[in-house]
Design a protein around this motif. Structure first.
Motif, PDB file in Angstrom:
ATOM      1  N   ASN A  55       2.299  10.552   6.059  1.00 28.27           N
ATOM      2  CA  ASN A  55       3.575  10.060   7.232  1.00 28.27           C
ATOM      3  C   ASN A  55       4.203   9.897   6.042  1.00 28.27           C
ATOM      4  O   ASN A  55       5.405   8.944   6.474  1.00 28.27           O
ATOM      5  N   ASP A  56       4.836   9.937   5.140  1.00 27.31           N
ATOM      6  CA  ASP A  56       5.261   8.955   3.719  1.00 27.31           C
ATOM      7  C   ASP A  56       4.934   7.132   3.284  1.00 27.31           C
ATOM      8  O   ASP A  56       6.154   6.671   3.779  1.00 27.31           O
ATOM      9  N   GLY A  57       4.136   6.744   4.276  1.00 28.89           N
ATOM     10  CA  GLY A  57       4.211   5.403   4.606  1.00 28.89           C
ATOM     11  C   GLY A  57       4.696   5.143   5.461  1.00 28.89           C
ATOM     12  O   GLY A  57       5.251   3.632   6.264  1.00 28.89           O
ATOM     13  N   ASN A  58       4.845   5.524   7.052  1.00 28.07           N
ATOM     14  CA  ASN A  58       5.258   5.619   8.351  1.00 28.07           C
ATOM     15  C   ASN A  58       6.874   4.513   8.063  1.00 28.07           C
ATOM     16  O   ASN A  58       6.459   3.699   8.391  1.00 28.07           O
ATOM     17  N   GLY A  59       7.655   5.107   7.484  1.00 25.06           N
ATOM     18  CA  GLY A  59       8.711   3.803   7.090  1.00 25.06           C
ATOM     19  C   GLY A  59       8.516   3.011   6.246  1.00 25.06           C
ATOM     20  O   GLY A  59       9.739   2.257   5.927  1.00 25.06           O
ATOM     21  N   ARG A  99       1.121  -1.052   0.212  1.00 22.01           N
ATOM     22  CA  ARG A  99       0.014  -0.094   0.059  1.00 22.01           C
ATOM     23  C   ARG A  99       0.737   1.404  -0.244  1.00 22.01           C
ATOM     24  O   ARG A  99       0.332   2.636  -0.775  1.00 22.01           O
ATOM     25  N   VAL A 100       1.942   1.117   0.417  1.00 23.96           N
ATOM     26  CA  VAL A 100       3.144   2.927   0.204  1.00 23.96           C
ATOM     27  C   VAL A 100       3.325   2.885  -1.240  1.00 23.96           C
ATOM     28  O   VAL A 100       3.028   4.396  -1.063  1.00 23.96           O
ATOM     29  N   ASP A 158       5.101  15.064   0.272  1.00 18.05           N
ATOM     30  CA  ASP A 158       5.886  13.502   0.042  1.00 18.05           C
ATOM     31  C   ASP A 158       7.026  13.104  -0.464  1.00 18.05           C
ATOM     32  O   ASP A 158       7.718  13.728  -0.959  1.00 18.05           O
ATOM     33  N   HIS A 159       7.573  12.314   0.546  1.00 19.87           N
ATOM     34  CA  HIS A 159       8.664  11.817  -0.250  1.00 19.87           C
ATOM     35  C   HIS A 159       9.157  10.527  -0.946  1.00 19.87           C
ATOM     36  O   HIS A 159       9.825   9.927  -0.365  1.00 19.87           O
ATOM     37  N   THR A 160       7.686   9.937  -1.912  1.00 18.18           N
ATOM     38  CA  THR A 160       8.057   8.936  -1.952  1.00 18.18           C
ATOM     39  C   THR A 160       8.258   8.230  -3.320  1.00 18.18           C
ATOM     40  O   THR A 160       9.041   8.948  -3.629  1.00 18.18           O
ATOM     41  N   SER A 161       6.998   8.104  -4.240  1.00 17.17           N
ATOM     42  CA  SER A 161       7.017   8.826  -5.518  1.00 17.17           C
ATOM     43  C   SER A 161       6.266   9.601  -6.680  1.00 17.17           C
ATOM     44  O   SER A 161       6.665   9.517  -7.910  1.00 17.17           O
ATOM     45  N   PHE A 195      -6.693   2.322  -2.934  1.00 19.44           N
ATOM     46  CA  PHE A 195      -7.378   1.958  -1.655  1.00 19.44           C
ATOM     47  C   PHE A 195      -6.987   1.895   0.049  1.00 19.44           C
ATOM     48  O   PHE A 195      -7.014   1.732   0.305  1.00 19.44           O
ATOM     49  N   ALA A 196      -5.283   0.474  -1.037  1.00 19.14           N
ATOM     50  CA  ALA A 196      -5.266   0.729   0.964  1.00 19.14           C
ATOM     51  C   ALA A 196      -4.332   1.677   1.876  1.00 19.14           C
ATOM     52  O   ALA A 196      -4.748   1.483   2.607  1.00 19.14           O
ATOM     53  N   THR A 197      -4.087   2.613   0.474  1.00 25.71           N
ATOM     54  CA  THR A 197      -3.856   3.566   1.666  1.00 25.71           C
ATOM     55  C   THR A 197      -4.727   4.474   2.302  1.00 25.71           C
ATOM     56  O   THR A 197      -4.467   4.510   3.689  1.00 25.71           O
ATOM     57  N   ILE A 198      -5.564   4.952   1.728  1.00 25.25           N
ATOM     58  CA  ILE A 198      -6.611   5.254   2.333  1.00 25.25           C
ATOM     59  C   ILE A 198      -7.438   4.665   3.231  1.00 25.25           C
ATOM     60  O   ILE A 198      -7.651   5.330   4.372  1.00 25.25           O
ATOM     61  N   GLY A 199      -7.566   3.189   2.792  1.00 23.17           N
ATOM     62  CA  GLY A 199      -8.389   2.769   3.438  1.00 23.17           C
ATOM     63  C   GLY A 199      -9.819   1.792   3.349  1.00 23.17           C
ATOM     64  O   GLY A 199     -10.185   1.505   4.006  1.00 23.17           O
ATOM     65  N   LEU A 200      -9.361   1.819   1.931  1.00 20.01           N
ATOM     66  CA  LEU A 200     -11.124   1.257   1.317  1.00 20.01           C
ATOM     67  C   LEU A 200     -10.528  -0.073   1.127  1.00 20.01           C
ATOM     68  O   LEU A 200      -9.865  -0.782   1.311  1.00 20.01           O
TER      69      LEU A 200
END
Length: 454
Positions: free
Chosen positions: A444-448, A297-298, A318-321, A353-358
């Protein structure tokens, strides 16, 4: 019906580069519900709305719309083509056939190409654009038309252009959205899932499930085709071919909602077997970019942080993609539009979906699927599937407040994670700040988890 658009077909044709359509014998008459069949192909199912759209409460007005859209129906990938070829060649090598459902193979020639969008994909993407204009036309002005982006693969780009063509045609060409950003999939791109090298695939889980449902099918087809020597791995390819062969055969004159002209490969399998095949897609997405993957999900965090930026009218954090160069430029990431449409692949939609919580799902068994489950790939991410996030301004108790609601393929999501009501006219609406607070994982950029990708 899209053919009523008239001139849009000229525009659509210019966006497509299709391989020659396959030639095959007419499909056998299927004894079960044909609409149910085409909804049991998992991620290869054509788009279908599970429910009718529910308008917002009377005291609410939509102020912003964000659409995350999977590409339309396509041809198999190179890897899928190899799996398909294996089963077809083995069946055609049989000494003879003991069941007439295989007779078409005596003259069958496999002629599908690879990767490209097919006419059905163009039709349904354009219909999606048409529906978006009809639903949200009150948000459009000459100075504010949808801002459109796409990941760089051709089928995604073509889907975005088809959607824009459908939108333009529905407006009688008063408003013509342009594809403003095409991401290079070799670089930072929040709309594709190849940026996490340590991401695990779903091969193990899918293989465990194939070992459960595959053997009886393998035995039956081998009895119908002595000498074919099919193995379980061939079964998945042949069932995929039912879907791909069918969607590739749909002509431009097809009316959305009509039964599809089914491939003869579809009649080789029982309805219950297609239900088992569908579950393979559930496992695939759950254990690749869904809740079941350690760094699944990250991969949706980048898009979700862009979504939050648009909803709040703030710069992307954001510091991911995400691509900071594009996101810091108002020309490539504006914050002053009312409709945004992003086009991508199924894996990124699932990750979002998974990031948001659906569709929260604790675990999917690889041997004993639950008959009733929220995580159903054919419902949540079919070809041309989409998530729509609506920002609402609502008058309540002599005050105005903002709310969020989310629809996936027209189904209003419950959003229990941010306090939405379960029933009544305010069902599925989250107070705006409560929704933002619920998105701590993305903010939080995926909590690590992003660091675990490398």
């Amino acid at each position: 019906m899209l053919r009523t658009f008239g001139a849009v077909w000229t525009a659509l044709s210019s966006f497509l580069s299709l391989a020659p359509l396959p030639k095959f014998s007419p499909a056998h008459e299927l004894a079960h519900d044909t609409f149910k069949l085409q909804q049991s192909w998992g991620v290869y199912s054509p788009y279908h709305a599970a429910e009718h759209y529910i308008p917002p409460p009377a005291d609410c007005e939509i102020s912003q719309v964000n659409i995350l859209h999977r590409h339309g129906a396509r041809l198999p990938t190179e890897h899928q083509t190899k799996d398909i070829h294996s089963g077809v060649k083995k069946l055609q090598s049989a000494e003879y056939y003991t069941d007439s459902r295989l007779d078409f193979l005596e003259t069958f020639e496999y002629s599908l190409g690879e990767n490209l969008l097919v006419p059905l994909g163009a039709i349904q993407s354009a219909e999606s654009g048409k529906a978006a204009f009809q639903r949200y036309s009150s948000l459009i002005t000459e100075d504010d038309i949808p801002f459109v982006r796409a990941s760089g693969m051709s089928r995604v780009v073509e889907t975005a252009k088809n959607w824009s063509a459908g939108f333009a045609a529905a407006s009688d060409y008063t408003y013509t959205p342009k594809l403003s950003v095409i991401f290079d999939e070799a670089g930072l791109d929040p709309l594709q899932d190849d940026l996490c090298p340590n991401a695990s695939g779903s091969h193990k889980e899918m293989s465990q499930w194939l070992a459960v449902y595959g053997p009886p099918i393998t035995a039956r087809l081998n009895s119908w085709a002595p000498g074919a020597n099919l193995v379980d791995e061939d079964i998945h390819g042949l069932m995929m071919l039912c879907a791909f062969h069918t969607v590739a055969s749909v002509p431009y004159e097809y009316n959305e909602g009509s039964p599809l002209p089914f491939s003869p490969f579809c009649s080789l399998f029982k309805p219950s077997e297609f239900e088992a095949f569908e579950y393979s897609s559930d496992l695939d997405k759950y254990y690749s970019t869904g809740y079941g993957a350690r760094v699944g999900r990250v991969q949706g965090v980048g898009y979700v942080n862009e979504l939050l930026a648009r909803l709040t009218g703030s710069p992307v954090s954001d510091h991911t993609s995400t691509n900071s160069t594009l996101d810091s430029d108002p020309a490539t990431f504006p914050l002053n539009h009312t409709i945004y449409a992003d086009f991508t692949h199924d894996s990124i939609v699932v990750a979002a979906f998974a990031t948001i919580g659906l569709f929260p799902t604790h675990k999917l068994s690889t041997t004993h699927p639950k008959a009733q489950r929220d995580w159903l790939a054919s419902e949540i991410i079919p070809f041309s599937g989409r998530m729509v996030v609506e920002k609402l301004t609502c008058d309540r108790h002599d005050a105005s407040d903002s709310y969020i609601r989310i629809l996936v393929n027209e189904v209003l999501q419950p959003l229990a994670f941010c306090g939405a009501k379960k029933h009544g006219p305010w069902k599925g609406l989250c107070q705006f700040d409560a929704f933002l607070d619920s998105q701590e994982y993305a903010r939080n950029d995926g909590n690590g988890d992003w660091e675990e990708c490398f």
